[in-house]
Design a protein around this motif. Structure first.
Motif, PDB file in Angstrom:
ATOM      1  N   ALA A   8       2.629 -10.108  -0.623  1.00 27.19           N
ATOM      2  CA  ALA A   8       1.527 -11.061  -0.791  1.00 27.19           C
ATOM      3  C   ALA A   8       1.831 -11.924  -2.011  1.00 27.19           C
ATOM      4  O   ALA A   8       2.015 -11.398  -3.110  1.00 27.19           O
ATOM      5  N   SER A   9       1.884 -13.226  -1.809  1.00 29.42           N
ATOM      6  CA  SER A   9       2.269 -14.146  -2.878  1.00 29.42           C
ATOM      7  C   SER A   9       1.383 -15.383  -2.830  1.00 29.42           C
ATOM      8  O   SER A   9       1.119 -15.910  -1.749  1.00 29.42           O
ATOM      9  N   THR A  39       0.119 -10.014   8.471  1.00 25.40           N
ATOM     10  CA  THR A  39       0.729 -10.055   9.800  1.00 25.40           C
ATOM     11  C   THR A  39       1.110  -8.671  10.321  1.00 25.40           C
ATOM     12  O   THR A  39       1.484  -8.539  11.479  1.00 25.40           O
ATOM     13  N   VAL A  40       1.017  -7.666   9.471  1.00 23.02           N
ATOM     14  CA  VAL A  40       1.429  -6.309   9.853  1.00 23.02           C
ATOM     15  C   VAL A  40       0.295  -5.629  10.615  1.00 23.02           C
ATOM     16  O   VAL A  40      -0.793  -5.450  10.088  1.00 23.02           O
ATOM     17  N   LEU A  61      -3.327  -8.905  -4.778  1.00 19.73           N
ATOM     18  CA  LEU A  61      -3.982  -9.826  -3.854  1.00 19.73           C
ATOM     19  C   LEU A  61      -4.621  -9.051  -2.694  1.00 19.73           C
ATOM     20  O   LEU A  61      -4.105  -8.011  -2.270  1.00 19.73           O
ATOM     21  N   PRO A  62      -5.742  -9.551  -2.174  1.00 18.69           N
ATOM     22  CA  PRO A  62      -6.438  -8.845  -1.088  1.00 18.69           C
ATOM     23  C   PRO A  62      -5.569  -8.472   0.113  1.00 18.69           C
ATOM     24  O   PRO A  62      -5.692  -7.347   0.613  1.00 18.69           O
ATOM     25  N   PRO A  63      -4.669  -9.343   0.607  1.00 16.13           N
ATOM     26  CA  PRO A  63      -3.872  -8.919   1.773  1.00 16.13           C
ATOM     27  C   PRO A  63      -3.045  -7.657   1.518  1.00 16.13           C
ATOM     28  O   PRO A  63      -2.916  -6.810   2.401  1.00 16.13           O
ATOM     29  N   ALA A  64      -2.506  -7.503   0.313  1.00 15.29           N
ATOM     30  CA  ALA A  64      -1.726  -6.296  -0.002  1.00 15.29           C
ATOM     31  C   ALA A  64      -2.649  -5.087  -0.096  1.00 15.29           C
ATOM     32  O   ALA A  64      -2.342  -4.022   0.466  1.00 15.29           O
TER      33      ALA A  64
END
Length: 173
Positions: A8-9, A39-40, A61-64
């Motif tokens: 996540a960046s 996407t995972v 970050l929220p996605p991670a």
């Protein structure tokens, strides 16, 4: 063995760290999928995972965070490493380090690493510039790719041990 490398960046610097890790692992004959965490959908086909995130206002970050939560049982069942990349100031004493250490322990990760990041004020939003100014971070690229490559080499060394059948010994340590 195929490795999931989810990163996540916000502004690309952490993604570039992930790309360097992927290059090292590929150079050691590991298949690597470098993807965004959102996407995972599952871990079928992967024998190991590395999850990285930029640090934003002292948090991953929220996605991670969401990936680690959503796939926690599956991630805990495989060799796993975590990393974070933040602004130029050292992480010593930062909440991020403690949070990442706790996540790594909960997931049974082989380890976690904190890397210094890159700060380009022109690429930041107004709110991000205000936040960066409050902590007096120096502008510039503070990433040390030699350190990143050494860490990725350690991951590959551990994966070599896993592939040779000594994973139970690794999990015990």
């Amino acid at each position: 063995m195929k490795v999931l490398l989810a990163v996540a960046s916000r502004h690309g610097a952490t993604w570039e760290i992930g790309a360097r890790v992927a290059d090292v692992l590929r150079g050691r004959d590991y298949g690597v999928d470098l993807v965004a965490p959102e996407t995972v959908t599952g871990l079928d086909g992967y024998g190991a995972a590395v999850v990285g995130s930029a640090v934003y206002l002292t948090q991953l970050l929220p996605p991670a965070r969401q990936l680690l939560s959503r796939l926690r049982p599956e991630l805990a069942a495989m060799p796993l490493w975590l990393f974070a990349s933040g602004l130029a100031r050292p992480f010593s004493g930062a909440r991020t380090a403690a949070d990442l250490a706790q996540m790594a322990e909960r997931l049974g990760a082989h380890g976690f690493q904190l890397f210094r990041g890159r700060l380009e004020r022109d690429a930041l939003s107004f709110a991000e510039r205000v936040a960066a100014a409050r902590v007096l971070n120096r502008e510039g690229d503070h990433r040390d790719f030699e350190v990143i490559e050494r860490w990725a080499g350690q991951i590959a060394d551990t994966l070599d041990q896993v592939a040779s059948g000594s994973d139970s010994e690794l999990r015990a340590s």
